[in-house]
Scaffold this motif. Sequence first.
Motif, PDB file in Angstrom:
ATOM      1  N   GLU A 188       0.832  -1.235   0.003  1.00 18.05           N
ATOM      2  CA  GLU A 188       0.058   0.070   0.113  1.00 18.05           C
ATOM      3  C   GLU A 188       0.923   1.195  -0.016  1.00 18.05           C
ATOM      4  N   MET A 189       0.543   2.289  -0.842  1.00 11.53           N
ATOM      5  CA  MET A 189       0.982   3.560  -0.639  1.00 11.53           C
ATOM      6  C   MET A 189       0.735   4.224   0.445  1.00 11.53           C
ATOM      7  N   ASN A 190       1.532   5.168   1.040  1.00  8.61           N
ATOM      8  CA  ASN A 190       0.994   6.036   2.013  1.00  8.61           C
ATOM      9  C   ASN A 190       0.082   7.163   1.592  1.00  8.61           C
ATOM     10  N   CYS A 191      -0.473   8.102   2.422  1.00  8.08           N
ATOM     11  CA  CYS A 191      -1.332   8.941   2.169  1.00  8.08           C
ATOM     12  C   CYS A 191      -0.952   9.945   1.007  1.00  8.08           C
ATOM     13  N   VAL A 192       0.489  10.421   1.298  1.00  5.15           N
ATOM     14  CA  VAL A 192       1.197  11.334   0.321  1.00  5.15           C
ATOM     15  C   VAL A 192       1.297  10.831  -1.083  1.00  5.15           C
ATOM     16  N   GLU A 193       1.589   9.517  -1.170  1.00  4.45           N
ATOM     17  CA  GLU A 193       1.838   9.007  -2.395  1.00  4.45           C
ATOM     18  C   GLU A 193       0.641   8.927  -3.328  1.00  4.45           C
ATOM     19  N   LYS A 194      -0.431   8.653  -2.437  1.00  4.32           N
ATOM     20  CA  LYS A 194      -1.759   8.435  -3.203  1.00  4.32           C
ATOM     21  C   LYS A 194      -2.170   9.756  -3.599  1.00  4.32           C
ATOM     22  N   HIS A 195      -1.901  10.762  -2.625  1.00  8.25           N
ATOM     23  CA  HIS A 195      -2.131  12.346  -3.445  1.00  8.25           C
ATOM     24  C   HIS A 195      -1.525  12.549  -4.678  1.00  8.25           C
ATOM     25  N   VAL A 196      -0.071  12.110  -4.570  1.00 14.62           N
ATOM     26  CA  VAL A 196       0.747  12.548  -5.908  1.00 14.62           C
ATOM     27  C   VAL A 196       0.179  11.603  -6.835  1.00 14.62           C
ATOM     28  N   LYS A 197      -0.131  10.489  -6.543  1.00 17.03           N
ATOM     29  CA  LYS A 197      -0.846   9.481  -7.795  1.00 17.03           C
ATOM     30  C   LYS A 197      -1.883  10.157  -8.404  1.00 17.03           C
ATOM     31  N   GLU A 198      -3.020  10.696  -7.609  1.00 15.69           N
ATOM     32  CA  GLU A 198      -4.274  11.272  -8.069  1.00 15.69           C
ATOM     33  C   GLU A 198      -3.869  12.638  -8.779  1.00 15.69           C
ATOM     34  N   SER A 199      -2.846  13.298  -8.479  1.00 10.05           N
ATOM     35  CA  SER A 199      -2.375  14.464  -9.118  1.00 10.05           C
ATOM     36  C   SER A 199      -2.069  14.234 -10.412  1.00 10.05           C
ATOM     37  N   ILE A 200      -0.966  13.249 -10.588  1.00  9.50           N
ATOM     38  CA  ILE A 200      -0.504  13.137 -11.781  1.00  9.50           C
ATOM     39  C   ILE A 200      -1.784  12.563 -12.985  1.00  9.50           C
ATOM     40  N   ALA A 201      -2.664  11.697 -12.290  1.00 10.72           N
ATOM     41  CA  ALA A 201      -3.748  11.218 -13.113  1.00 10.72           C
ATOM     42  C   ALA A 201      -4.550  12.640 -13.583  1.00 10.72           C
ATOM     43  N   LYS A 202      -4.757  13.600 -12.694  1.00  9.96           N
ATOM     44  CA  LYS A 202      -5.391  14.542 -13.009  1.00  9.96           C
ATOM     45  C   LYS A 202      -4.823  15.636 -14.055  1.00  9.96           C
ATOM     46  N   ASN A 203      -3.482  15.881 -13.857  1.00  9.98           N
ATOM     47  CA  ASN A 203      -2.553  16.668 -14.592  1.00  9.98           C
ATOM     48  C   ASN A 203      -1.727  16.349 -15.847  1.00  9.98           C
ATOM     49  N   PHE A 204      -1.682  14.972 -15.735  1.00 11.99           N
ATOM     50  CA  PHE A 204      -0.897  14.636 -17.152  1.00 11.99           C
ATOM     51  C   PHE A 204      -1.549  13.433 -17.820  1.00 11.99           C
ATOM     52  N   ASP A 205      -1.451  13.296 -18.971  1.00 16.76           N
ATOM     53  CA  ASP A 205      -2.229  12.359 -19.873  1.00 16.76           C
ATOM     54  C   ASP A 205      -1.173  11.297 -20.350  1.00 16.76           C
ATOM     55  N   ASP A 206       0.170  11.522 -19.952  1.00 18.96           N
ATOM     56  CA  ASP A 206       1.288  10.552 -20.612  1.00 18.96           C
ATOM     57  C   ASP A 206       2.191   9.953 -19.635  1.00 18.96           C
ATOM     58  N   ARG A 207       1.494   9.945 -18.189  1.00 22.43           N
ATOM     59  CA  ARG A 207       2.279   9.169 -17.094  1.00 22.43           C
ATOM     60  C   ARG A 207       1.350   8.710 -16.075  1.00 22.43           C
ATOM     61  N   ILE A 208       2.021   7.839 -15.324  1.00 20.53           N
ATOM     62  CA  ILE A 208       1.285   7.320 -13.991  1.00 20.53           C
ATOM     63  C   ILE A 208       2.176   7.201 -12.715  1.00 20.53           C
ATOM     64  N   LEU A 209       1.638   6.928 -11.702  1.00 27.04           N
ATOM     65  CA  LEU A 209       2.552   6.507 -10.790  1.00 27.04           C
ATOM     66  C   LEU A 209       1.851   5.251 -10.071  1.00 27.04           C
ATOM     67  N   THR A 210       2.701   4.201  -9.912  1.00 22.90           N
ATOM     68  CA  THR A 210       2.182   3.014  -9.426  1.00 22.90           C
ATOM     69  C   THR A 210       3.053   2.489  -8.434  1.00 22.90           C
ATOM     70  N   MET A 211       2.790   1.256  -7.604  1.00 23.63           N
ATOM     71  CA  MET A 211       3.558   1.003  -6.628  1.00 23.63           C
ATOM     72  C   MET A 211       4.789   0.244  -7.216  1.00 23.63           C
ATOM     73  N   GLY A 212       5.944   0.516  -6.853  1.00 23.31           N
ATOM     74  CA  GLY A 212       7.106  -0.249  -7.431  1.00 23.31           C
ATOM     75  C   GLY A 212       6.911  -1.697  -7.334  1.00 23.31           C
ATOM     76  N   ARG A 213       7.372  -2.388  -8.202  1.00 22.02           N
ATOM     77  CA  ARG A 213       7.117  -3.752  -8.419  1.00 22.02           C
ATOM     78  C   ARG A 213       8.224  -4.528  -7.892  1.00 22.02           C
ATOM     79  N   SER A 214       8.302  -5.110  -6.825  1.00 21.30           N
ATOM     80  CA  SER A 214       9.595  -5.600  -6.111  1.00 21.30           C
ATOM     81  C   SER A 214       9.520  -7.120  -5.720  1.00 21.30           C
ATOM     82  N   ALA A 215      10.596  -7.698  -5.493  1.00 22.08           N
ATOM     83  CA  ALA A 215      10.327  -9.111  -5.242  1.00 22.08           C
ATOM     84  C   ALA A 215      10.575  -9.401  -3.734  1.00 22.08           C
ATOM     85  N   ASN A 216       9.869  -8.738  -3.139  1.00 21.62           N
ATOM     86  CA  ASN A 216       9.124  -8.896  -1.585  1.00 21.62           C
ATOM     87  C   ASN A 216       7.800  -9.473  -1.552  1.00 21.62           C
TER      88      ASN A 216
END
Length: 566
Positions: A188-216
């Motif tokens: 799970e992302m924390n609250c600020v990361e979720k906020h930045v994710k929503e902001s990117i979705a609102k302000n940019f049509d060429d990029r997204i923010l996702t959780m880093g894919r890791s072997a954990n």
Amino acid sequence: MNLNIKAKEQQTYDAIVVGTGISGGWAAKELTEKGLKTLVLERGRMVEHLKDYPTMNKAPWELPYGDRLPAEEAKDYYVQNRTGYTVRQSTKHFWIKDTEHPYTEVKRFDWIRGYHVGGRSLMWGRQSYRLSDMDFEANLKDGVAVDWPVRYSDLSPWYDYVESFIGVQGQNEGLPQLPDGKFLPAMEMNCVEKHVKESIAKNFDDRILTMGRSANLSQNHNGRSRCNYRNLCTRGCPFGAYFSTQSSTMPAAVATGNMTLRPHSIVTEVLYDKEKGKATGVRILDAETGETMEFYAKIVFLNASALGSTWILLNSTSDVFPDGMGNGSGELGHNLMDHHFRVGASGNIDGFEDRYYSGRRPSGIYVPRFRNVNEQRTDYIRGFGYQGGASREGWQRSVAELGVGRQLKEEVTTPGEWRMGLTGFGECLPYHENHVKLTTDKVDKFGLPTFVIDCEFKENELTMRKDMMQSAVDILEASGAKNIQTYDNIGGPGLGIHEMGTARMGRDPKTSVLNKWNQLHEVPNVFVTDGAAMTSAGCQNPSLTYMALTARAADFAVNELKRNNL
């Protein structure tokens, strides 16, 4: 005579694997599970799961010097320390001493190494991303270097296979430049990361923010326990909660009864039979006794790391291969790559002062590549992604001010401001002139030749970095960040610890070292499936691709053996 024959029989196997890191562990697992009696050789010491993780449960106050190295001791790690984070009291046993394993830098190159069973699989960042056809087709499209001999469709089922075994947490996003995978539930992302994710979705049509894919592991998987959010991964995990040779591939190989593991075995060359046109085995130097020995096999897998495997091939000279085994193209040792990073921005995010998070999540967020995906820039080719995350400043902020009384109590008990950071990881092009060569003018502690490394980032990378910095600022500004600070600390190649190339795959033996199955064009029973094989770098962390290439090559090798083609 009979005694010699018997001795040779005792030292003969179906397969030899050189190296026990991320790709070597996979080669050992795949070959043994397919029934081959396999000798696995590791140049360094033995490291057993749990037993040899001496600091895995130590608290900060149990580590001397605040977990740092004193100046005198740090002199032995003068390259390893360039990262600023690798060598600590809690981790120094997993990193080599540069004074014992020197090399020559024509230009700065940060060669970060660990010589022990498990290699850097114990210390890696665990970020696990697939390359896409955008990456496999890039050289051909751009007229750079040579074309990859494989495409995404060749590796897709092997990516599936590897992810399903090792356990990768993440989220499918449907992006052509970052193929989806077989994922465990994303952390799970924390609250600020979720906020930045929503902001990117609102302000940019060429990029997204996702959780880093890791072997954990975000949940129990294949007999291993889920992550406990300690974020002490580089000390060795007692729960086996991240992928390492010790926790995953080595136990699988041991379970077959087909593996013989021999640490302290420095492979100095691959043996070659001129009449048969094949390799017959390897020669080693025993690191403890100084004895030279030979071992024999039908196939040899080199997984000693990108530069380690190339060192072995360059040192395997004969009248057939005067410039190194498989070097008829002249490309062995050339096209050295790493990702360039340590450029980006960070800023404070207000409005979440009443929010916090629990635990120490071992993975951050990821912004996949968005440059040169659809619209093409004219100032540079290829692209970059961002890794990073948000956190709150802690009690340490009081130290600089040396606060006392009520001020100190408030600073110790109340978290500081939220801050979001984005660090770019960019692609480096495969330049022929970025290369390594052997020299005997400087030798290591065993008296063996060492590398002269001549490698640098060039105009394309330097131009890209300007965009990497500005785009991070754009994202943060759109998210309402304040006090935005930029940085660009490029360091040298190698600092990303993603060294690749020097024995590249290709379609033409005249311009490449390996074919589409990771075989040496000129010696078909020798396979190289670690970072040396990479034809281009992409901007994604490459380890998952090494694993997929290894599993695919092992499957091919065993089938060819059954057909008596090797």
